[in-house]
Scaffold this active site. Sequence first.
Site, PDB file in Angstrom:
ATOM      1  N   GLN A 195      -0.552 -15.355  -9.246  1.00 56.80           N
ATOM      2  CA  GLN A 195       0.162 -14.264  -9.908  1.00 56.80           C
ATOM      3  C   GLN A 195       0.467 -13.166  -8.908  1.00 56.80           C
ATOM      4  O   GLN A 195      -0.430 -12.637  -8.254  1.00 56.80           O
ATOM      5  CB  GLN A 195      -0.674 -13.715 -11.069  1.00 56.80           C
ATOM      6  CG  GLN A 195       0.037 -12.670 -11.908  1.00 56.80           C
ATOM      7  CD  GLN A 195       1.224 -13.238 -12.651  1.00 56.80           C
ATOM      8  OE1 GLN A 195       1.170 -14.345 -13.166  1.00 56.80           O
ATOM      9  NE2 GLN A 195       2.307 -12.476 -12.706  1.00 56.80           N
ATOM     10  N   LYS A 211       1.559 -17.151 -20.436  1.00 58.49           N
ATOM     11  CA  LYS A 211       1.460 -18.491 -19.846  1.00 58.49           C
ATOM     12  C   LYS A 211       0.302 -19.279 -20.449  1.00 58.49           C
ATOM     13  O   LYS A 211       0.442 -20.460 -20.760  1.00 58.49           O
ATOM     14  CB  LYS A 211       1.291 -18.366 -18.328  1.00 58.49           C
ATOM     15  CG  LYS A 211       2.494 -17.725 -17.631  1.00 58.49           C
ATOM     16  CD  LYS A 211       2.188 -17.365 -16.191  1.00 58.49           C
ATOM     17  CE  LYS A 211       3.355 -16.625 -15.555  1.00 58.49           C
ATOM     18  NZ  LYS A 211       3.073 -16.148 -14.179  1.00 58.49           N
ATOM     19  N   ASP A 237       5.063 -23.090  -9.382  1.00 56.22           N
ATOM     20  CA  ASP A 237       5.972 -21.947  -9.253  1.00 56.22           C
ATOM     21  C   ASP A 237       7.116 -22.263  -8.304  1.00 56.22           C
ATOM     22  O   ASP A 237       8.131 -21.563  -8.293  1.00 56.22           O
ATOM     23  CB  ASP A 237       5.215 -20.718  -8.752  1.00 56.22           C
ATOM     24  CG  ASP A 237       4.921 -19.733  -9.870  1.00 56.22           C
ATOM     25  OD1 ASP A 237       5.639 -19.765 -10.890  1.00 56.22           O
ATOM     26  OD2 ASP A 237       3.986 -18.931  -9.735  1.00 56.22           O
TER      27      ASP A 237
END
Length: 967
Positions: A119, A75, A144
Amino acid sequence: MYSAAALKLSHAPRCWTAGRAIATVISGNKTSLQVRERLKRDVEEMVAQFPRFRPGLVVLQVGDREDSNLYISMKLKAAAQIGINANHIRLPKTATEAEVLRSIKAVNENPAIHGLIVQLPLDSIHPMDTEKVTNAVAPGKDVDGLTSINAGKLSRGDLGDCFIPCTPNGCMELIRQTGTSVAGKRAVVIGRSKIVGAPMHDLLLWSHATVTTCHSKTADLPAEVGRADILVGAVVIDCGINHIPDSSKPSGKRVVGDVHYLSAKEQAGFITPVPGGVGPMTVAMLMENTVESAKRFLQTYRPGNWNIAYTKVKKETPVPSDAVISHSCSPKPITQLAKEIGLLSTEVDLYGESKAKVQLDVFKRLQKNQDGKYVIVTGITPTLLGEGKRTTALGLAQALGAHFNVNALACMRQPTQGPVFGIQGGVIGGGYSQAIPMEEVNLHLSGDIQAVVAAGRLVADAVDARLFHESTQTDRALYDRLVPQNKDQKKFSPVQLMRLKRLGIGKTDPETLTEEEITRFVRLDIDPDASVWERGLDPKNQSQSQMETRLTRMPNIAVASEIMAILALTSGTEDMLQRLAKIVVATNRSGEPITTEDLGVSRALALLLRDAVKPNLIQTLEGTPVFVHTNPFADIAHGNPSILADKLALKLVGPEGFVVTEAGYGADIGAERFFNIKCRNSGLQPHVAVLVATVRGLKLHGGGPSVLAGQPHPKEYNEENLPLLEKGCGHLKRQVQNCKAFGIPVVVAVNTFETDTEAELDMVCRVARSAGAFDAARCSPWADGGAGAVELGEAVMRAAEEPARLRFLYNSELPIADKIRVVAMEMYGAKMWSFFQRPSAKWSCSLAGATAFCPSAWPRLLSHCHMTPRRRGCQLALFCPSRMLGSTWEPDTSMCWLMRRVCCQAFLNGPVSTTWAWIRRPVGKTVSYDSHQCCSFISTFVLSLASSLQLHCWEPETDMETDRASL
């Protein structure tokens, strides 16, 4: 669990090999590269439009899982290629849920961050509520797409107002790459996870497919799959990630999907491989969501400007009282105001819903920000009629902010309770230019003054206690009390070690001191007749009974305390501690100064002031921000708001914004100290000086009749009187010259009243410009709020573009006597000067390191020079030090006031002299004077002084009755 989504097309393109149909492979790598290139161009366009802007992304990780590290590195790499400013925050495995939530909150409030990824999984040794942590992310930064709010908007079909989870969004992008339309097709989604299955169902549904979700409890799964166009036949989008043993790989395993690739390839029209399929698309969609979030941010983004909502005030005519106006307006929550001006919630301490303190840690975050434009608001010498200096300052801030849409923040002194409960009433603006809520602002606010009172009393009590114990204890007994035995050993405190160092005793073990060293260490030997510390009180004075120490202490108001002055000049907590440690509270019998550090209370003082050192945030009626912090009395200190408040405000407003600060009394006192003391200590560069004047105030300076509180104003102030006004304009000219002496453009603000005529206003503006002012503008902030200061705001903004370079009146290296001479000549027009009594050599030496000089204030120095035609043009300054250290005498302020009054009369017709003098009376002795005794005493003093200076004096027998009446 989830496995795959497939689309069956009767006419889908196929590849044929040996008579068998083979699916076309959809490369996620190729498609993601195209997406990244498009996003890179979008970011370049943003930067071209806003050169200092870049999309920001933060990846928050808990623990150090190897697989998470791999995903995060992918990422961060993708973000760097696109031009996104990405940061990785890694918390240790020992991080608690509360610590994780605090980190998320800090990122949520950071305007430079547009995307936040938590995460998963959260690799912590402590229990973690993943749902709670995920939902803590601000929906507008949830790139997300995992928060409940974004999921709810997706399920309702609000696709344009939410962030879609990256994996399903990547799947849809891959389907679009095939050229296949989903509309009207039957789709089966196997799995119902919140990350893929459920959002995939919603995406297909709102893309007009007929969707069925299957899971482990679905009855007759083959039949459901057989009725679908998706999953069986044309397109297979494999979202799974699994590991199977593979000895040919260095790791001994390889990554595969949920679909048996070789079998499905022979059945489907299109298929994504694993790896190289959905994985790269997930990262690409994550970047797309981040860029989209940045685009949404830019829709309301104004470079350098706050996104602030100003309050519309409904004005009434006639203008009601200040209290009625304050109660009629509802202030917005202080948390909202703090956010609007760029403060994070972790940087403010709330004191209810309408006021807050700002943490000093904010300086670290804003240290790279450029300072805004610095405006000082001062005025002519105040009169009982009131010039409206603070009202004008707040009106100017409202005009700049609410009417010019410029970042504007006002810095005001904190009101004391004395004026609030007296005739003056509220002292932080008035009418439609005031700070609210009125009662909270004018009373305790956040308790800063009470903290100063407590600190002052601590010092006084420490002096009293030391005097008592030294007079009743032996050296050894006192030593045992100061250095008590703890667990069979004695140990010096850090403060005591510093005292030993100052005494030249280089020992750290209490058992090794000699008797002589013990005596030097424990004995301060305070002279009870030479204590210079007073008890701080607010708002009233109270007497103190005589102590065993034979010390009678005269009380003083808190704002006249040296502690308040230190609070206003400090640059931080460490600097405050150092300044507090140097306060001289008494002298010993040898005449040497004794400090708070010698008493061992300097750190305790800093602890008492730990909250008082933080600026207070409130707001005006129109919703512009205001810092209210400290109020060092202009009579004996510099009379300006704190340096910390001004510095913080300058960082918050940015290079195009304005900070409007004020100075007490007139320009000869407050502005002089602002430049020579405050700016010298802070290093700040002012851009504009605003000098507030009123027509009726100038008439009073021109010799108009006296004004009595509570009585109707004489007709001279309600009717046009140009000759009287012209005489008073001499005072205005002098104050304009005083401001210009520092090299700063001056704008004269003529605060208008309904009794002013056009001719009078024109005269004041004309005189101001002829005296050298950059411009003169009328304003009516009391009646019209910010709208009444628009003309003034325009003049200030134009003046701020003029070159300005601060010029101090004197060099900091000059002796104290020369500094006095410079101030007397430059500020008060003295032509010659002399000392009636010079400071002793010992105290001149102790003052040698002082960078600035602060005389006691005489608030009507220049006004007395312009009261009558006979006095016009005569400027006299009489400086009276607040105390003479090392002496058994102290000043009598009432006597000094009367002496100043008489001296102004005495020096009318002769050469002008500036005299530095004081009247002494025995400390602790009560001396009563009636007015006749005062005048007789002072006239004798003046006659002898004038004789020694060869000055022409007044005739006491002739003018005594006239002067006594005016007194």
